[in-house]
Design an enzyme around this catalytic site. Structure first.
Site, mmCIF file in Angstrom:
data_model
loop_
_atom_site.group_PDB
_atom_site.id
_atom_site.type_symbol
_atom_site.label_atom_id
_atom_site.label_comp_id
_atom_site.label_asym_id
_atom_site.label_seq_id
_atom_site.Cartn_x
_atom_site.Cartn_y
_atom_site.Cartn_z
ATOM 1 N N SER A 147 0.829 -1.203 0.000
ATOM 2 C CA SER A 147 0.000 0.000 0.000
ATOM 3 C C SER A 147 0.857 1.244 0.000
ATOM 4 C CB SER A 147 -0.916 -0.004 1.224
ATOM 5 O OG SER A 147 -1.850 1.040 1.094
ATOM 6 N N GLY A 195 -8.475 5.900 4.535
ATOM 7 C CA GLY A 195 -9.225 4.768 3.983
ATOM 8 C C GLY A 195 -8.381 3.571 3.609
ATOM 9 N N GLU A 224 -14.970 -4.572 5.303
ATOM 10 C CA GLU A 224 -14.901 -3.372 6.160
ATOM 11 C C GLU A 224 -15.632 -3.610 7.481
ATOM 12 O OE1 GLU A 224 -12.725 -0.787 6.037
ATOM 13 O OE2 GLU A 224 -14.156 0.825 5.690
ATOM 14 N N ASP A 275 -16.414 4.680 2.786
ATOM 15 C CA ASP A 275 -15.003 4.506 2.408
ATOM 16 C C ASP A 275 -14.845 3.478 1.290
ATOM 17 O OD1 ASP A 275 -14.607 6.244 4.466
ATOM 18 O OD2 ASP A 275 -13.357 4.921 5.680
#
Ligand SMILES: Nc1ncnc2c1ncn2[C@@H]1O[C@H](COP(=O)(O)OP(=O)(O)OP(=O)(O)O)[C@@H](O)[C@H]1O
Ligand SMILES: C[C@@](O)(CCO)CC(=O)[O-]
Ligand SMILES: [Mg+2]
Length: 384
Positions: A133, A142, A190, A201
């Site tokens: 990431s 997020g 989530e 998000d």
């Protein structure tokens, strides 16, 4: 077969927390991504393992697929399904034996979401999944949603549930129906990480661009003005699940007061939506619109303070930017994490440099992200 997926992070312009309680919120994707690669392995290749490599935290986990199958008998599901209490127990048994360092224990919920999404969408095929990431983890941009969206996208891309052109070279978007499916699965992930997410998000990460969101419904927005936001990461770690739970507890203690707070936030988001949508030039110049947005950001920040989700470092960012007559508000769950500062079109580069250097001298990290753009995308390679 190998497939890659990338899903953007987001900033919430107005409405975080209140959106969990039914208020409108406005969010935009940012061109900073979570990347997932999925490669199926043959059983002989790698002793029948499901492997997860989390590159950002330098951690790697693996499970024999037989153990995953034992935990979730008859798991495959063609429609997005919530993780039941029973399934959560089975996942906990698979996650508990991993040696996750105490300092990184927040990762356990991400690993749980991975196991739920993989076993539900792909079943029990041996595979290696690699996650990297560009987003700071747990900082309000997020990361959890883009993690779930990218995982759901990569897993679904290798099923018959979606139709994608596997011969396409380069990044590829999902069609409308397939995107909806990716988003619904990501929401289930989530839920495992956030507890009670509003869904904003994962929706903005899946769809991209600027959206207005209320009670699970998304409205695409065509913004008619450029927005330049400075993002300051206070580098104070926090956990969205705990912050969302804290606001809900405050609401239980003061239901009448909090109802007014949430209703005020709803009006702020609606006003922001109207400003962003109104044609430029109309009766308002860009500068006048920016002044209105700054005022809305300040009011939203005040209401976030009254929800109890600000932090000493966030207040330092607010004070610092106010010295330069710039408006700021926290973004995401607060409690640390990131703060947004609107950089008006006519602001000189010298002022931006000064404010950034003052913020960085406090130990914060600043960057200007590209706002809007595509949502989740898939790449079938071979050259990415
Ligand atoms: N790249 C990643 N690798 C592993 N786990 C991740 C990754 N990205 C997100 N996660 C999971 O998401 C958790 C952080 O989610 P959290 O919701 O607290 O913060 P956020 O999503 O960055 O901020 P916000 O929800 O306020 O936008 C991590 O602790 C981890 O469980
Ligand atoms: C705090 C919150 O409103 C936004 C987190 O980015 C939680 C949610 O909407 O799920
Ligand atoms: Mg999150």
């Amino acid at each position: 077969m190998e497939v890659k997926a990338r899903a953007p992070g987001k900033i919430i312009l107005t409405g975080e927390h209140a959106v969990v309680h039914g208020s409108t919120a406005v969010a935009t994707s940012i061109a900073v991504y979570t990347n997932v690669s999925l490669r199926f392995t043959t059983p002989s290749d790698d002793e029948d393992l499901l492997k997860l490599q989390l590159k950002d935290t330098a951690l790697e986990f693996s499970w024999p697929v037989s153990k995953v199958r034992e935990a979730f008998p008859a798991q495959l599901s063609s429609t997005p399904t919530s993780c039941s209490v029973e399934n959560a127990k089975a996942i906990a048994a698979l996650v508990d034996h991993l040696s996750i360092p105490e300092a990184k224990i927040g990762l356990a919920s991400g690993v749980s979401a991975f196991l739920w999404l993989y076993s539900s969408i792909q079943g029990f095929k041996p595979a290696t999944v690699v996650v990297t990431s560009e987003l700071p983890l747990g900082a309000g941009l997020g990361s959890s949603a883009s993690f779930c969206v990218a995982l759901a996208a990569a897993f679904l891309a290798c099923t018959d549930s979606v139709s994608l052109d596997v011969n396409h070279q380069g990044w590829l978007s999902f069609g409308e129906k397939d995107l909806e499916l990716v988003n619904k699965w990501a929401f289930e992930g989530e839920k495992i990480i956030h507890g009670k997410p509003s869904g904003i998000d994962n929706t903005v990460s899946a769809y991209g661009n600027i959206i207005s969101f209320k009670s699970g419904n998304l409205t695409y927005m065509k913004s008619n003005m450029p927005l330049k936001m400075l993002i300051t990461n206070t580098k104070v770690g926090r956990n969205t699940k705990a912050l969302v739970a804290g606001v809900s507890e405050r609401m239980l203690r003061h239901p009448d007061i909090m109802a007014f707070v949430f209703s005020a936030v709803d009006s702020i988001s609606k006003e922001l939506t109207a400003i962003l949508k109104s044609p430029t030039p109309d009766e308002l110049t860009i500068t006048e619109k920016e002044e209105k947005i700054e005022e809305l950001m300040e009011m939203n920040q005040g209401l976030l303070q009254s929800m109890g989700v600000s932090h000493a470092t966030i207040e330092t960012v607010l004070r610092t930017t106010l010295k330069y007559k710039l408006a700021s508000k926290l973004t995401g769950a607060g409690g640390g994490g990131c703060v947004l500062t609107l950089l008006p079109t006519l602001l000189s580069g010298t002022v931006v440099d000064k404010v950034v250097s003052e913020l960085e001298s406090c130990g914060f990290q600043c960057f200007i992200a590209t706002i809007g753009g595509a949502g989740v995308e898939i790449n079938f390679g071979p050259s990415y």
